[in-house]
Design an enzyme around this catalytic site. Structure first.
Site, PDB file in Angstrom:
ATOM      1  N   GLU A 122      -0.225 -17.582  -4.533  1.00 16.20           N
ATOM      2  CA  GLU A 122      -1.444 -17.983  -4.761  1.00 16.20           C
ATOM      3  C   GLU A 122      -2.074 -18.891  -6.046  1.00 16.20           C
ATOM      4  O   GLU A 122      -1.949 -17.608  -6.782  1.00 16.20           O
ATOM      5  CB  GLU A 122      -2.698 -16.893  -4.457  1.00 16.20           C
ATOM      6  CG  GLU A 122      -3.975 -17.646  -3.935  1.00 16.20           C
ATOM      7  CD  GLU A 122      -5.104 -16.516  -3.509  1.00 16.20           C
ATOM      8  OE1 GLU A 122      -5.243 -15.149  -3.636  1.00 16.20           O
ATOM      9  OE2 GLU A 122      -6.544 -16.797  -3.286  1.00 16.20           O
ATOM     10  N   ALA A 263      -3.978  -8.786  -9.231  1.00 22.10           N
ATOM     11  CA  ALA A 263      -3.104  -7.915  -8.203  1.00 22.10           C
ATOM     12  C   ALA A 263      -3.512  -9.392  -7.275  1.00 22.10           C
ATOM     13  O   ALA A 263      -3.901 -10.139  -7.497  1.00 22.10           O
ATOM     14  CB  ALA A 263      -3.589  -6.959  -8.278  1.00 22.10           C
ATOM     15  N   GLU A 265      -3.209  -9.717  -3.165  1.00 20.46           N
ATOM     16  CA  GLU A 265      -3.478  -8.939  -2.001  1.00 20.46           C
ATOM     17  C   GLU A 265      -2.285 -10.060  -0.879  1.00 20.46           C
ATOM     18  O   GLU A 265      -2.873  -9.902   0.842  1.00 20.46           O
ATOM     19  CB  GLU A 265      -4.635  -9.193  -1.320  1.00 20.46           C
ATOM     20  CG  GLU A 265      -4.701 -10.972  -1.128  1.00 20.46           C
ATOM     21  CD  GLU A 265      -5.220 -11.690  -2.002  1.00 20.46           C
ATOM     22  OE1 GLU A 265      -5.877 -11.685  -2.604  1.00 20.46           O
ATOM     23  OE2 GLU A 265      -6.359 -13.018  -1.048  1.00 20.46           O
ATOM     24  N   HIS A 298     -10.343  -3.791  -3.799  1.00 22.37           N
ATOM     25  CA  HIS A 298     -10.208  -5.693  -3.740  1.00 22.37           C
ATOM     26  C   HIS A 298      -9.042  -5.678  -2.109  1.00 22.37           C
ATOM     27  O   HIS A 298      -9.597  -6.368  -0.939  1.00 22.37           O
ATOM     28  CB  HIS A 298     -10.598  -5.763  -4.787  1.00 22.37           C
ATOM     29  CG  HIS A 298     -10.541  -7.019  -4.693  1.00 22.37           C
ATOM     30  ND1 HIS A 298     -12.340  -8.172  -4.631  1.00 22.37           N
ATOM     31  CD2 HIS A 298      -9.912  -8.040  -4.321  1.00 22.37           C
ATOM     32  CE1 HIS A 298     -11.936  -9.322  -4.634  1.00 22.37           C
ATOM     33  NE2 HIS A 298     -10.817  -9.244  -4.667  1.00 22.37           N
ATOM     34  N   GLU A 299      -8.139  -5.220  -3.487  1.00 22.43           N
ATOM     35  CA  GLU A 299      -6.836  -6.046  -2.667  1.00 22.43           C
ATOM     36  C   GLU A 299      -6.377  -5.513  -1.156  1.00 22.43           C
ATOM     37  O   GLU A 299      -6.398  -6.246   0.173  1.00 22.43           O
ATOM     38  CB  GLU A 299      -6.106  -6.169  -3.499  1.00 22.43           C
ATOM     39  CG  GLU A 299      -5.683  -6.014  -4.760  1.00 22.43           C
ATOM     40  CD  GLU A 299      -6.673  -7.554  -4.650  1.00 22.43           C
ATOM     41  OE1 GLU A 299      -5.821  -8.671  -3.758  1.00 22.43           O
ATOM     42  OE2 GLU A 299      -6.748  -7.770  -5.964  1.00 22.43           O
ATOM     43  N   GLU A 321     -13.353 -14.615  -1.731  1.00 26.23           N
ATOM     44  CA  GLU A 321     -12.903 -13.971  -3.198  1.00 26.23           C
ATOM     45  C   GLU A 321     -14.596 -12.850  -2.580  1.00 26.23           C
ATOM     46  O   GLU A 321     -14.236 -11.914  -3.334  1.00 26.23           O
ATOM     47  CB  GLU A 321     -12.863 -14.764  -4.302  1.00 26.23           C
ATOM     48  CG  GLU A 321     -11.357 -15.055  -3.757  1.00 26.23           C
ATOM     49  CD  GLU A 321     -10.623 -13.741  -3.646  1.00 26.23           C
ATOM     50  OE1 GLU A 321     -10.769 -12.458  -3.883  1.00 26.23           O
ATOM     51  OE2 GLU A 321      -9.199 -14.247  -3.755  1.00 26.23           O
TER      52      GLU A 321
HETATM   53  N1  BAL Z   1      -6.209 -13.412  -4.280  1.00 18.41           N
HETATM   54  C1  BAL Z   1      -5.968 -13.426  -5.628  1.00 18.41           C
HETATM   55  C2  BAL Z   1      -6.297 -11.865  -5.962  1.00 18.41           C
HETATM   56  C3  BAL Z   1      -7.578 -11.858  -5.639  1.00 18.41           C
HETATM   57  O1  BAL Z   1      -8.675 -11.812  -6.133  1.00 18.41           O
HETATM   58  O2  BAL Z   1      -7.718  -9.946  -5.344  1.00 18.41           O
HETATM   59 ZN    ZN Z   2      -9.701 -11.185  -4.259  1.00 16.33          ZN
END
Ligand code: BAL
Ligand code: ZN
Length: 890
Positions: A122, A263, A265, A298-299, A321
């Site tokens: 990403e 990190a 995902e 979050h991930e 996000e």
């Molecule tokens: N998608 C990039 C890292 C995060 O926002 O989890």
């Molecule tokens: Zn994220």
């Protein structure tokens, strides 16, 4: 470089039904074979027969269409793409490329970190692996075969489920992974290396037994338990709160040392910066523990908000996000203290995101253009995006919001969609018109709300008038009014007053008897409360219900009332900050701090009285007490300033801290002595709160002209059984301008390094505490530390710990204007950016932030900062750095 525009979006000409990848990992190169099964997109606007594959830094070995190898005349290739024309509606492409992961310093695509192969795709890293339609609306089913030396790379991982593995000739082996869920290339991941793991299990509510693994270097196996607990809590929470279950048989996390982000995902195979997964009390502070919990969550939450439902294009980045940050913030609030979590998030938003909104890189939550998408992983997309979702939750109430999220996931599962689709789901379940609300996605800038009030004691009516406006931002000077939820209460002498709003039925989904959500939709609006029997103190924007700057001329006494009695914990803290800000501003106006005016003395005395009450309030959470005792940060005061007077801000804050330390000394001594220094470490809300208050007290005590407290800091450092207490004490020693402190700081820093030199994450904290030192000569020390054997100029964590901390968190030193050091901080940063521009453009661009704010400083500093930006612009720049520098100078 040309900007990419949202307005130019078109659907992909071809869909990739299947993606079969083979990676042959060798020391000098990796050979990638991609077999793509393609079909013309029935939704393509015209009957196109051409296909653009993205590709960068690739060596093309061959390309075959339906098994026929193409000649060079049959396709066009340049540094960024490969184009084929005259294609049939169904076809296969077999593309063989060679890449060099060991030379990849950008940490995008496939690269090596301490001998481990890993990926970061990403936003647009996959194009550094093979030619591919590298855009999020092309979703495909991936099968990945990896071959590598068996001894050096015993672990071979990719997305999905392991379907085959075995031995090969020449000491090599292979593994094949299949991911049954369609995904865009940005969610692809591969890992190969010598890793150990801890394993656990989670049974989903429908009975799926999921294997959970965290892969790390063997030496880090003792630091994985907190991440594993956080993962299991997240999985449980997402089932309970959002009804979302995990969908594969295995969920893996891999920790790597060299990583641009926190990190990533990737489906079933999250790759983490070690800093966001490893934690144990001896090596990790409370903030570190909380960060691990939040990032793991979050991930994990991205599996639904991001992976199952993804973004149509990168302008929609906040779709995944913003929503996922909102989800992880709510999770953290449920795991710890809701009010404290809100205070921390709002402090971050108001300091850094508001500054972004006021600077040259200001952009909407759904931007309309970009040059380099990596520059848009911003506080606006993440934190402000989360505030937008929070406002929707506030406007709809919890039940409708949950219905809306269920509808969004059901309606768009397996699709790549837009922020409009998200809002539409919320509109459909609630029957509300959210058309105006969508301006929050398209208009940049922080709205300003002026509040005025009037109490009519004859009519027993109290009215609040709100006027909203929004300053111009680079792409938009003429803002339309926003739809703003302002959660409001009225405080009387005996607490919250009952609320009866004239001409407005109260929505019981979103309001109760003591708080009401007022909805602003016009430039000016008045709300009248009836049967108000005394002149109330308004408690407006409770819980920080909208990301705005609110102005109301509270009397000092009103703030003290709110601070001691508001039923909204956030607004109690906010009142303490407002009160302190006023005193700080008074101090900044003083000609000299040696003798301050009577009016300022009176303001200081009132603040100290109010803080004394806070310390004595036994009903308050100790974490809240600590936050209320902590003065607004220099960064926040700077954000509020029209012209930032770096030195005046620092001196005023230092002075006021000293006055508070003297006045409340006995309270601080009692807090410090009452604390049970022998208690076992716990990373829960209570443990964190107690340490936070105790270390706040020690901070104040260390400001007294009393060396016994310096000795106490040293003792705490030496006796500490956890990193929170060790770092709190070490930070005080390092920042205290006193010969004894200097000697003890030197001893402690030496001891610290000797003890922790084998632990990169701890060494990063050692760099940071020195880079953040407010005393003079820190720049020289930072330059010296760059040559230290433990410093690695390619590792993003090290760069952030040393250079990032000095330039972002040490304003007095970064902005020094004295004769010997004038502009040297700026020059130092510009030199680093020029070096990093080639090595790692993403990190280089991110590091630029402090220079982009040049317009907010005095004339001398402006000139010096601008000159450095212009010097950078003379270089041959990456898109990342070019975009930030050119927009900053525009
Ligand atoms: N998608 C990039 C890292 C995060 O926002 O989890
Ligand atoms: Zn994220």
């Amino acid at each position: 470089p040309q900007p990419i525009l949202l307005a130019n979006y078109t659907v992909p000409s071809y869909l990739v039904l299947k993606t079969d990848l083979t990676f042959d990992l060798h020391d000098d190169q990796t050979r990638v074979t991609a077999l793509l099964t393609l079909q013309r997109n029935p939704q393509a606007v015209t009957d196109v027969d051409s296909l653009v594959l993205h590709g960068s830094e690739l060596e093309l070995e061959s390309i075959a269409l339906d098994d026929r190898v193409l000649t060079a005349a049959e396709y066009q290739v340049d540094g960024e793409s490969l184009t084929l024309t005259g294609l049939p509606s169904q076809l296969t492409l077999r593309i063989v490329t060679r890449i060099k992961p060991h030379l990849n310093t950008s940490l995008e695509g496939l690269y090596q970190s301490r001998g481990l192969y890993c990926t970061q795709c990403e936003a647009e890293g996959f194009r550094k692996i093979t030619y591919y339609p590298d855009r999020p609306d092309v979703m495909s089913e991936f099968t990945t075969r990896i071959t590598a030396d068996r001894q050096r790379y015993p672990v071979l991982l990719s997305n999905g489920n392991l379907v085959e593995q075995g031995e090969l000739d020449g000491g090599r082996h292979f593994a094949v992974w299949h991911d049954p869920f369609k995904k865009p290339a940005y969610l692809f991941a591969l890992v190969a290396g010598d890793l150990s793991f801890i394993e656990n299990h989670f049974v989903t509510r429908s009975g799926r037994d999921v294997t959970l693994r965290i892969y790390v270097e063997a030496k880090d196996l003792d630091k994985c338990d907190h991440a594993m607990d956080s993962l299991k809590n997240s999985m449980h929470w997402d089932e309970e709160v959002y009804g979302r279950e995990y969908d594969l048989d295995i969920f893996m996390i891999v920790a790597v040392d060299d990583f641009n982000m926190g990190a990533m995902e990737n489906k079933g195979l999250n790759i983490f910066n070690t800093s966001c997964v490893l934690a144990k009390p001896e090596t990790t502070t409370d903030v570190g523990f909380q960060r691990v919990e939040a990032v793991v969550a979050h991930e994990y939450f991205h599996n639904w908000s991001g992976n199952r439902v993804t973004c149509r294009d990168w302008f929609q980045l906040s779709l995944k996000e913003g929503f996922t940050v909102y989800r992880d913030a709510e999770f953290s609030a449920d795991m710890g203290s809701r009010t404290v979590k809100r205070i921390e998030d709002v402090a971050l938003l108001r300091t850094l995101q508001f500054a972004e909104d006021g600077g040259p890189m200001a952009h909407a939550v759904r931007p309309a253009s970009y040059i380099e998408i990596s520059n848009f992983y911003t506080l606006t997309i993440y934190e402000k995006g989360a505030e937008l979702v929070r406002m929707l939750a506030t406007l709809l109430g919890p039940e409708k919001f949950r219905e809306g999220s269920d509808l969004y996931f059901d309606r768009h599962d397996g699709q790549a969609v837009t922020t409009d689709d998200f809002v539409q789901a919320m509109a459909d379940v609630s029957g509300r018109d959210l058309g105006q609300f969508k301006r929050w996605y398209s208009q940049a800038g922080t709205p300003r709300i002026e509040v005025s009030d009037h109490y009519d004691e004859d009519a027993l009516e109290y009215s609040l008038t709100f006027r909203q406006s929004c300053p111009p931002t680079p792409e938009n000077t003429n803002k339309q009014p926003f739809h703003i939820p302002v959660k409001t209460g009225l405080l009387g002498t005996a607490g919250d007053l009952p609320l009866r709003l004239k001409d407005h039925p109260v929505d019981t989904e979103t309001s109760d008897n003591t708080s009401i959500v007022l909805e602003l939709t016009e430039a000016e609006q008045t709300f009248v409360f009836q049967q108000v029997h005394e002149k109330p103190v308004p408690s407006v924007l409770r819980g920080f219900s909208a990301p705005v700057k609110l102005h109301y001329s509270w009397q000092r006494e009103d703030l003290i009332t709110l601070m001691s009695r508001d039923s909204d914990g956030f607004n109690r803290w906010e009142a303490s900050q407002q009160l302190a800000l006023r005193v700080l501003h008074d101090l900044m106006q003083e000609a000299s701090l040696a003798t301050v005016s009577a009016a300022t003395e009176e303001a200081i005395a009132a603040l100290i009285d109010a803080l004394q009450s806070v310390v004595q309030d036994e009903t308050l959470d100790p974490a809240m007490v600590a936050y209320m005792l902590t003065l607004p940060t220099e960064a926040y005061i700077s954000e509020l300033a029209t012209v930032i007077d770096v030195d005046a801000i620092h001196q005023a804050r230092q002075y006021l801290q000293g006055r508070i330390a003297h006045a409340l000394k006995s309270a601080f001594v009692s807090i410090y002595q009452r604390y049970d220094h022998q208690q076992a470490y716990r990373a829960d809300a209570r443990g964190i709160a107690d340490r936070s208050l105790k270390n706040t007290a020690l901070h104040y005590l260390s400001l007294l002209d009393d060396e016994s407290w310096i000795e106490t800091c040293y003792e705490q450092y030496r006796a500490a059984s956890n990193m929170t207490d060790a770092m709190a004490a070490l930070t005080r020693l390092v920042n205290t301008d006193n010969p004894l402190a200097a000697t003890l700081a030197e001893n402690a820093l030496d001891n610290f390094y000797q003890r922790w030199q084998q632990e990169p994450l701890v060494v990063n904290q050692w760099f940071s505490v020195q880079a953040g030192c407010n005393l003079p000569d820190t720049l020289a020390q930072v330059k010296k530390l760059q040559k230290h054997p433990a410093f690695d100029s390619r590792n993003p964590n090290k760069i952030r710990a040393l250079i990032g901390v000095f330039c972002n968190n040490n304003a007095v030193n970064f902005h020094r204007l004295d004769e010997q050091q004038q502009g040297q901080g700026y020059r130092f940063l510009a030199d680093e950016i020029i070096r990093l521009n080639k090595q790692n453009p993403q990190i280089a661009a991110r590091l630029l932030t402090p220079l982009t704010k040049w317009r907010k400083y005095d004339e001398t500093r402006q000139q010096l900062m601008k000159a450095e930006l212009q010097r950078i612009l003379q270089e041959e720049l990456s898109r990342d750095v070019y975009e930030v520098v050119s927009k900053s100078l525009a």
